[in-house]
Scaffold this motif. Structure first.
Motif, PDB file in Angstrom:
ATOM      1  N   GLU A   1       0.834  -1.206   0.000  1.00 60.20           N
ATOM      2  CA  GLU A   1       0.000   0.000   0.000  1.00 60.20           C
ATOM      3  C   GLU A   1       0.868   1.256   0.000  1.00 60.20           C
ATOM      4  O   GLU A   1       0.571   2.239  -0.694  1.00 60.20           O
ATOM      5  CB  GLU A   1      -0.937  -0.011   1.202  1.00 60.20           C
ATOM      6  N   ALA A   2       1.960   1.215   0.787  1.00 62.63           N
ATOM      7  CA  ALA A   2       2.881   2.354   0.811  1.00 62.63           C
ATOM      8  C   ALA A   2       3.519   2.568  -0.556  1.00 62.63           C
ATOM      9  O   ALA A   2       3.673   3.703  -1.030  1.00 62.63           O
ATOM     10  CB  ALA A   2       3.957   2.149   1.869  1.00 62.63           C
ATOM     11  N   LEU A   3       3.869   1.455  -1.240  1.00 60.73           N
ATOM     12  CA  LEU A   3       4.468   1.562  -2.572  1.00 60.73           C
ATOM     13  C   LEU A   3       3.442   2.039  -3.597  1.00 60.73           C
ATOM     14  O   LEU A   3       3.770   2.832  -4.496  1.00 60.73           O
ATOM     15  CB  LEU A   3       5.050   0.212  -2.993  1.00 60.73           C
ATOM     16  N   ALA A   4       2.185   1.578  -3.449  1.00 61.24           N
ATOM     17  CA  ALA A   4       1.134   2.024  -4.361  1.00 61.24           C
ATOM     18  C   ALA A   4       0.886   3.526  -4.209  1.00 61.24           C
ATOM     19  O   ALA A   4       0.707   4.255  -5.198  1.00 61.24           O
ATOM     20  CB  ALA A   4      -0.142   1.241  -4.101  1.00 61.24           C
ATOM     21  N   LEU A   5       0.884   4.007  -2.985  1.00 65.63           N
ATOM     22  CA  LEU A   5       0.737   5.443  -2.738  1.00 65.63           C
ATOM     23  C   LEU A   5       1.910   6.206  -3.353  1.00 65.63           C
ATOM     24  O   LEU A   5       1.733   7.289  -3.940  1.00 65.63           O
ATOM     25  CB  LEU A   5       0.653   5.712  -1.235  1.00 65.63           C
ATOM     26  N   SER A   6       3.104   5.652  -3.242  1.00 68.14           N
ATOM     27  CA  SER A   6       4.292   6.312  -3.779  1.00 68.14           C
ATOM     28  C   SER A   6       4.217   6.455  -5.286  1.00 68.14           C
ATOM     29  O   SER A   6       4.630   7.480  -5.863  1.00 68.14           O
ATOM     30  CB  SER A   6       5.552   5.539  -3.385  1.00 68.14           C
ATOM     31  N   LYS A   7       3.712   5.415  -5.964  1.00 69.53           N
ATOM     32  CA  LYS A   7       3.562   5.503  -7.422  1.00 69.53           C
ATOM     33  C   LYS A   7       2.624   6.648  -7.807  1.00 69.53           C
ATOM     34  O   LYS A   7       2.868   7.385  -8.766  1.00 69.53           O
ATOM     35  CB  LYS A   7       3.015   4.181  -7.959  1.00 69.53           C
ATOM     36  N   ILE A   8       1.543   6.778  -7.039  1.00 74.40           N
ATOM     37  CA  ILE A   8       0.594   7.872  -7.300  1.00 74.40           C
ATOM     38  C   ILE A   8       1.270   9.225  -7.066  1.00 74.40           C
ATOM     39  O   ILE A   8       1.083  10.170  -7.845  1.00 74.40           O
ATOM     40  CB  ILE A   8      -0.650   7.720  -6.413  1.00 74.40           C
ATOM     41  N   ALA A   9       2.081   9.312  -6.004  1.00 79.48           N
ATOM     42  CA  ALA A   9       2.782  10.569  -5.706  1.00 79.48           C
ATOM     43  C   ALA A   9       3.686  10.976  -6.857  1.00 79.48           C
ATOM     44  O   ALA A   9       3.735  12.151  -7.262  1.00 79.48           O
ATOM     45  CB  ALA A   9       3.594  10.430  -4.417  1.00 79.48           C
ATOM     46  N   ILE A  10       4.406  10.001  -7.424  1.00 77.65           N
ATOM     47  CA  ILE A  10       5.306  10.288  -8.545  1.00 77.65           C
ATOM     48  C   ILE A  10       4.512  10.703  -9.768  1.00 77.65           C
ATOM     49  O   ILE A  10       4.885  11.637 -10.502  1.00 77.65           O
ATOM     50  CB  ILE A  10       6.184   9.052  -8.859  1.00 77.65           C
ATOM     51  N   GLN A  11       3.389  10.025  -9.994  1.00 75.86           N
ATOM     52  CA  GLN A  11       2.546  10.345 -11.147  1.00 75.86           C
ATOM     53  C   GLN A  11       2.034  11.784 -11.056  1.00 75.86           C
ATOM     54  O   GLN A  11       2.049  12.533 -12.037  1.00 75.86           O
ATOM     55  CB  GLN A  11       1.371   9.359 -11.206  1.00 75.86           C
ATOM     56  N   ILE A  12       1.590  12.198  -9.859  1.00 75.31           N
ATOM     57  CA  ILE A  12       1.078  13.570  -9.678  1.00 75.31           C
ATOM     58  C   ILE A  12       2.202  14.585  -9.812  1.00 75.31           C
ATOM     59  O   ILE A  12       2.048  15.633 -10.441  1.00 75.31           O
ATOM     60  CB  ILE A  12       0.368  13.705  -8.315  1.00 75.31           C
ATOM     61  N   GLU A  13       3.353  14.256  -9.232  1.00 78.47           N
ATOM     62  CA  GLU A  13       4.499  15.175  -9.325  1.00 78.47           C
ATOM     63  C   GLU A  13       4.924  15.369 -10.779  1.00 78.47           C
ATOM     64  O   GLU A  13       5.191  16.493 -11.213  1.00 78.47           O
ATOM     65  CB  GLU A  13       5.674  14.633  -8.513  1.00 78.47           C
ATOM     66  N   ASN A  14       4.983  14.294 -11.537  1.00 76.30           N
ATOM     67  CA  ASN A  14       5.375  14.395 -12.954  1.00 76.30           C
ATOM     68  C   ASN A  14       4.368  15.223 -13.748  1.00 76.30           C
ATOM     69  O   ASN A  14       4.740  15.993 -14.636  1.00 76.30           O
ATOM     70  CB  ASN A  14       5.495  12.995 -13.561  1.00 76.30           C
ATOM     71  N   TYR A  15       3.102  15.067 -13.410  1.00 77.45           N
ATOM     72  CA  TYR A  15       2.059  15.804 -14.134  1.00 77.45           C
ATOM     73  C   TYR A  15       2.186  17.303 -13.890  1.00 77.45           C
ATOM     74  O   TYR A  15       2.120  18.112 -14.831  1.00 77.45           O
ATOM     75  CB  TYR A  15       0.681  15.298 -13.696  1.00 77.45           C
ATOM     76  N   TYR A  16       2.374  17.690 -12.638  1.00 77.33           N
ATOM     77  CA  TYR A  16       2.470  19.113 -12.307  1.00 77.33           C
ATOM     78  C   TYR A  16       3.886  19.663 -12.431  1.00 77.33           C
ATOM     79  O   TYR A  16       4.102  20.869 -12.292  1.00 77.33           O
ATOM     80  CB  TYR A  16       1.944  19.366 -10.894  1.00 77.33           C
TER      81      TYR A  16
END
Length: 849
Positions: free
Chosen positions: A392-407
């Motif tokens: 779950e922590a790794l899944a959250l991290s993937k989302i964090a990277i995805q949002i950071e890359n987008y913005y």
């Protein structure tokens, strides 16, 4: 009959005299009004400039009211100068208008709110919906609709609905009046204003058309989810989650039932004006007209775990780690700083990997109640079980990277996991990262010897060093007594502490999270902040002097000079705000002075680019107008003779308070005019037996030269000297044979007003002797700091901005110089003699100046 004729003739002369006196009095009043307005405007300019030091707190209302006062003052200056000069400087009115329009454009930051439906489903919003749905919900819609990330379903009550709500209830004017009455430096006034505004909003009736729109939208949401659901009612102000995070400033209400949505909508709207939010947006440079609140209504997620994650470590961005803070139940406990969160550190490279887990020993959690609202329950013995699985922590991290890359920037992300293990993103906003120092890296010693260490634990929320007396907070109400430069020591972190961040040298708390709202605000205001020390409030005594090293997580007793010096930097937490940038732009149209030299060809109205230019030009011109005005009026016949024991016939016209009233003749004792008194003291101190010894050649040159003098100039030599006075002003036209000089002076309490103008012309000698006399006078004037212009045998000199005693000293010297130079040109038969007389006068009369 003859006596009757004489009576009417005398009466007519008296009436004429009074009429002229009133006219001159009126002209003099314009002169004084220009001086007074000029001083007022310069004072306001100085106050605005002082605010740029970063040491004073102010808001946009202060800037706007100050600019308005300056504009009105400049208008008054122009109006009174034109009244004095009979409209000679009308062009200045257009110059002033153009500058004012440019200032208004700089200050205008109105947001155009589009006309929309009162309620819009989130799936119909886009990244361009900021002015429709506010920052928070617009970003959430962007994540949902552009990135296909999991977010709760829901709708937004739009910005347009907010505008219509305030219009229909006529609240906007009332709110503006209250806001503008608040002194941002007084916490009690912020508290009072906030309370009044929130009561107005909450007690107002929501327009029926908005109520109906909310009911319809909720019905559609229920149909989509397949059942009636609880919702969260979340703030989404226009500027929220933008460059200015407004972290934790506005209200969010969780687990709200259908029948209370409208009630909590009004409470969220009212939170736009809570005291910390008022402080925040006023110190950041926004006005209440820019503060518009859209409100998100989202399906409530019954959380198994929740929290905040940073896509980069804000205190160490080079580490390339993702930081996740988590708690069991609702994540509200983290953002409020009420508990110590679990921490998960995930390395990005070479692949996502959980490298550290720090337990929290969480002793309370928040859960949703079935009937609505939330409740706090106790966990047994500070449970140290982790709330997240590694995956779950790794899944959250993937989302964090995805949002950071987008913005394309680091992000601060709020998340939740429900009972089924599904992840939902609730919010994403830019993450403030501490800027690196590019010049020289600051190395702080980890331990300073010979100082008592009070604490050596905690977590850095914002790096830095702060020193001051500890202010151990007992209740939130005590914040209004927080002194300048103190260190706030508190049990919990709390975004409400923003209202003292302009005063605090550091902040220390027992409990808190570096991902909480207060930590974000500390970094925004650059306040050294150490949190999660566990025992600070028990260890540190109120009033105790301490030095906080928030970088190394150490608190010393006393003042640690070595540490403070090692981390010495200018603390300017407000200089990067919109408010400061606005003030800087405005001042560029007000303060710079381009008209520096009054003798320049460019010293004219058309060259005025700023308000300071206008005031400078007008100040010079008002002196010129006064200097040249008196010759326009036949006023000598309405004056009284002055008997002063000197061989000059002097007539004095008193405009206001310059002479004793009701006299037919004046003596020096009857003179109340400060500048004329000084001139007379100088004249009376000199011997007036006649000119110094003359050489025969000089005498015959004078007689020969007389033949060429025009008849009207010869007539001028027969006139008496004439003086116009007030208590603080003199315009003295002195005629000594063929010489003509004029002394004008003003002596007021404000040093900016004080000046002496000196004019000298004429003489009955040959040109070489007249020029030697001019050189003698010029040398003496320059010795007294006059600015002197000479053209042939004409001297035009000016001295400004000296105190009354210094002005009086120089006027006395000018009185002496008048006697000294009487027919002096006849003895100045060579340069050596002229030099001798010059040195003699300086030695005797101006050695102390």
């Amino acid at each position: 009959m003859i006596d009757l004729f004489r009576f009417f003739k005398s009466r007519a002369k008296t009436e004429e005299k009074e009429k002229l006196k009133e006219l001159l009095k009126e002209k003099y009043s314009y002169f004084q009004k220009v001086l007074n307005s000029n001083n007022h405007v310069l004072s306001l300019m100085a106050d605005l400039e002082e605010k740029l030091s970063g040491e004073y707190l102010f808001d946009m209302h202060y800037i706007k009211t100050s600019v308005q006062s300056i504009s009105e003052g400049v208008e008054d200056i122009i109006k009174n100068l034109n009244a004095l000069s009979d409209g000679k400087y009308k062009v200045l009115e257009q110059v002033q208008r153009e500058i004012y329009e440019n200032i208004e454009k700089t200050l205008t930051s109105k947001i155009d709110i589009p006309v929309t439906d009162f309620v819009i489903p989130i799936e119909k919003l886009s990244k361009d919906s900021l002015t429709i749905a506010g920052g928070k919900i617009a970003h959430l819609a962007e994540l949902k609709n552009n990135l296909n990330l999991p977010t709760p379903d829901g709708f937004v009550i739009t910005s347009y609905a907010f505008i219509k709500f305030l219009e229909n209830t006529q609240l906007r004017g009332k709110i503006s009046e209250i806001i503008n009455s608040i002194d941002i430096n007084k916490i009690e006034e912020i508290e009072r204003g906030s309370r009044e505004i929130q009561e107005l909003i909450i007690n107002s009736q929501l327009p029926e058309e908005i109520e109906n729109s909310i009911r319809t939208a909720y019905k559609e949401l229920s149909e989509k989810t397949g059942k009636k659901c609880m919702v969260s009612v979340r703030s989404s102000a226009i500027h929220e989650d933008s460059d200015y995070s407004f972290a934790g400033q506005y209200s969010t209400y969780l687990n709200v039932p259908e029948n209370l949505i409208s009630h909590y909508y009004k409470k969220v709207v009212a939170s736009l004006f809570n005291r910390r939010a008022i402080f925040y947006y006023k110190t950041k440079g926004f006005s209440e007209n820019e503060m518009v609140m859209a409100v998100g209504v989202l399906r409530m997620v019954n959380a198994r775990a929740g929290g905040v994650m940073y896509s980069k470590n804000p205190n160490n961005p080079d580490s390339n780690n993702i930081i996740i803070n988590a708690v069991k139940g609702l994540g509200k406990l983290i953002v409020d700083g009420a508990v110590n969160a679990e921490t998960y550190v995930i390395s990005r490279k070479p692949e996502l990997k959980l490298i550290e887990k720090i337990p929290s020993k969480q002793n309370i959690m928040l859960i949703c109640k079935e009937e609505g609202d939330i409740e706090e329950i106790t966990l047994p013995n500070g449970s140290d079980e982790f709330s997240l699985e590694e995956q779950e922590a790794l899944a959250l991290s993937k989302i964090a990277i995805q949002i950071e890359n987008y913005y394309e920037s680091p992000q601060d992300i709020e998340w939740v996991i429900d009972e089924d293990g599904s992840i939902f993103i609730l919010q994403a906003r830019p993450l403030r990262i501490l800027e690196k120092k590019t010049e020289s890296k600051v190395y702080l010693p980890t331990r300073i010897k010979d100082y008592n260490i009070l604490l050596d634990r905690g977590i850095t929320a914002c790096k830095g060093v702060g020193y001051g007396k500890a202010f151990v907070l007992k209740t939130e109400d005590d914040l209004q007594n927080f002194p300048e430069g103190a260190v706030l020591v508190a049990k919990h972190t709390n975004p409400r502490y923003v209202i003292i961040m302009n005063k605090a040298s550091a902040i220390v708390t027992d409990i808190g999270s570096p991902t909480g709202h207060m930590a974000s605000l500390s970094r925004e205001y650059n306040i050294p902040t150490l949190i999660n020390t566990e025992i600070a409030t028990k260890t540190i005594k109120d009033g105790q002097e301490i030095t906080v090293d928030a970088t190394n997580c150490i608190i010393y007793e006393g003042k640690v000079e070595e540490l403070i010096e090692a981390y010495k930097k200018t603390k300017e937490p407000f200089k990067e705000t919109l408010l400061f940038k606005t003030l800087e732009r405005v001042l560029k149209l007000i303060v710079p002075l381009n008209l520096v030299d009054p003798t320049s060809e460019d010293f004219k109205p058309e060259k005025c680019k700023t308000y300071h230019d206008i005031t400078r030009f007008c100040h010079e011109m008002v002196m010129y107008e006064m200097f040249t005005m008196w010759d326009r009026y036949d006023s000598e016949h309405h004056a009284v003779p002055l008997i002063a024991g000197i061989p000059i016939g002097i007539l004095v016209l008193d405009i206001e308070g310059g002479l004793k009233e009701g006299i037919k003749k004046a003596t020096p004792e009857d003179v109340y005019s400060i500048p004329l008194q000084a001139i007379l003291r100088g004249m009376q101190s000199m011997q007036w037996p006649g000119p110094p010894p003359v050489d025969a050649k000089g005498f015959f040159e004078m007689v020969a030269h007389t033949v060429s003098i025009p008849e009207e100039q010869l007539m001028e030599t027969a006139k008496k000297s004439f003086c116009i006075v007030t208590k603080n002003y003199v315009n003295f036209s002195i005629r000594l044979g063929y010489h003509f000089s004029m002394i004008e002076a003003y002596t007021g309490e404000n040093i900016n007003d004080n000046y002496i103008k000196f004019f000298f012309k004429g003489g009955g000698a040959a040109l070489d002797r007249r020029l030697r006399r001019v050189n003698l006078i010029t040398t003496i004037l320059k010795k007294m700091a006059f600015r002197v212009m000479v053209k042939e045998d004409v001297i035009d000199a000016l001295l400004t901005k000296y105190s009354i005693p210094e002005i009086e000293k120089r006027l006395e010297v000018l009185g002496k110089l008048t006697a000294y130079t009487k027919q002096l040109d006849m003895v100045l038969f060579n340069d050596a003699i002229a030099q001798m007389y010059t040195e003699d006068f300086i030695k005797k009369h101006i050695k102390d100046i």
